[in-house]
Design a protein around this motif. Structure first.
Motif, short mmCIF file in Angstrom:
data_model
loop_
_atom_site.label_atom_id
_atom_site.label_comp_id
_atom_site.label_asym_id
_atom_site.label_seq_id
_atom_site.Cartn_x
_atom_site.Cartn_y
_atom_site.Cartn_z
N THR A 166 53.96 14.61 84.65
CA THR A 166 54.85 15.41 83.82
C THR A 166 56.19 14.69 83.67
O THR A 166 56.51 13.77 84.44
CB THR A 166 55.11 16.80 84.45
N TRP A 220 66.70 4.41 85.52
CA TRP A 220 65.34 3.94 85.81
C TRP A 220 65.27 2.46 86.15
O TRP A 220 64.65 2.06 87.12
CB TRP A 220 64.45 4.24 84.60
N TYR A 226 52.91 9.16 86.22
CA TYR A 226 53.53 10.48 86.33
C TYR A 226 52.83 11.51 85.44
O TYR A 226 52.57 11.27 84.26
CB TYR A 226 55.02 10.39 86.00
N ASP A 240 56.38 17.02 77.69
CA ASP A 240 55.01 17.33 78.09
C ASP A 240 54.25 17.88 76.89
O ASP A 240 54.77 18.73 76.15
CB ASP A 240 55.02 18.36 79.23
N ALA A 284 61.49 11.02 90.19
CA ALA A 284 61.32 9.71 90.80
C ALA A 284 62.50 8.78 90.54
O ALA A 284 62.67 7.77 91.23
CB ALA A 284 60.03 9.06 90.27
N GLU A 292 58.20 15.06 86.85
CA GLU A 292 57.83 14.14 87.92
C GLU A 292 58.53 12.79 87.74
O GLU A 292 59.00 12.18 88.71
CB GLU A 292 56.32 13.94 87.95
N ALA A 293 58.58 12.31 86.51
CA ALA A 293 59.25 11.04 86.25
C ALA A 293 60.74 11.15 86.56
O ALA A 293 61.33 10.25 87.19
CB ALA A 293 59.03 10.62 84.80
N GLY A 345 49.66 13.74 81.30
CA GLY A 345 50.88 12.96 81.39
C GLY A 345 51.81 13.22 80.23
O GLY A 345 51.39 13.71 79.17
N LEU A 390 55.72 4.31 83.76
CA LEU A 390 55.66 5.75 83.51
C LEU A 390 54.25 6.32 83.61
O LEU A 390 54.07 7.53 83.77
CB LEU A 390 56.21 6.06 82.11
#
Length: 294
Positions: free
Chosen positions: A246, A173, A244, A39, A253, A249-250, A49, A241
């Protein structure tokens, strides 16, 4: 205006050879790559983001020369060695990745090892809930060089350092397999991870001539303008990506991501070769049987 899609000039001939049976596909090598996120240090609201760490492959490389990519590489057979491990079990990773336990360990190990080899970032710690800090000292560099030279396995490295691999810091991912007509093929699992506090990236790879922290949307815009060369899985994951706010957050997910392998298919339609990646229409190429792609 052309975008930055990596498209080797020899592909049409190889696709035709595959279609007429004169080309036999090589077996893909298992590999792992990591989208390392951080971040930005900003109080801007809403969040701009996370940034993603990318490297540009040297133009002298035999595969994807000049293309932007993430740290990663092939599985080392020794990645299956017994290793100091923390986080989800090998059985959990086996289920998540859809492979046997030994293979799952090797893929996760390769992801962590290659991130350290190519970016100097180590997803490991003294205990199951800690991570090492700065890894830029001369002694760390000597160990990293030994890993790159394959003089040291990752299991041996962790033993020497008294560290455990933190598999919980990775999120699986997506999975892409190099097309069957490519001479160098990889079955690659893509992971996300956050840059550990206290660590910093550096261009530790002999395969790269530039590294950059960049927002996925900015990198995608560079690709769309034809300024940044990328392979389909790289630009596809960058676009994924963008929503998202932050790094956390990614990562949150990742458990719900579909890991069905993406493999390009070539077919003959109305006198032309159509090259398509299922679920990714933007990469479709129409190749006249005697010409260049459109």
């Amino acid at each position: 205006m052309a975008n930055g899609q990596w498209y080797p000039p020899e592909w049409p001939d190889r696709i035709r050879a595959l279609a007429d049976g004169s080309l036999t596909p090589v077996a893909p090598r298992r590999a792992a790559t990591v989208m390392l996120l951080k971040d930005p240090a900003t109080a801007q609201q809403p969040s701009p983001g996370p940034l993603v760490h990318m490297l540009r492959r040297r133009t002298s490389m035999a595969f994807a020369a000049g293309a932007y990519a993430y740290p990663g590489g092939g599985v080392d057979p020794r990645d299956e060695q017994e290793i100091r491990w923390a986080g989800p079990t090998r059985a959990w990773w086996s289920s998540r990745l859809g492979v046997e336990e030994a293979t799952a360990q090797a893929i996760v190990c390769a992801a962590v090892r290659e991130t350290y080899e190519e970016a100097g970032v180590l997803l490991a710690g003294p205990t199951e809930d800690t991570v090492v800090g700065d890894t830029t000292g001369d002694d760390w560099e000597a160990d990293r060089a030994a890993l790159v030279a394959r003089d040291l396995s990752f299991a041996e490295f962790l033993d020497r350092r008294g560290l455990v691999l933190r598999s919980d810091l990775l999120g699986a991912w997506t999975r892409w397999i190099t097309p069957e007509f490519e001479p160098r093929r990889y079955d690659t699992w893509f992971f996300v991870a956050a840059l550990p506090e206290g660590q910093r990236t550096r261009n530790a790879s002999t395969e790269a001539d530039r590294t950059v922290w960049i927002r996925p949307a900015e990198a995608a815009a560079g690709y769309d303008k034809g300024e940044l060369l990328m392979m389909p899985p790289t630009i596809a994951t960058l676009r994924q990506l963008i929503p998202y706010g932050t790094a956390a957050e990614a990562l949150a997910a990742a458990p719900d991501r579909d890991l069905t392998a993406v493999l390009a298919r070539a077919s003959l339609v109305n006198g032309e070769i159509v090259l398509a990646w299922p679920g990714h229409d933007e990469f479709t190429k129409h190749i006249p049987t005697g010409g260049t792609p459109a």
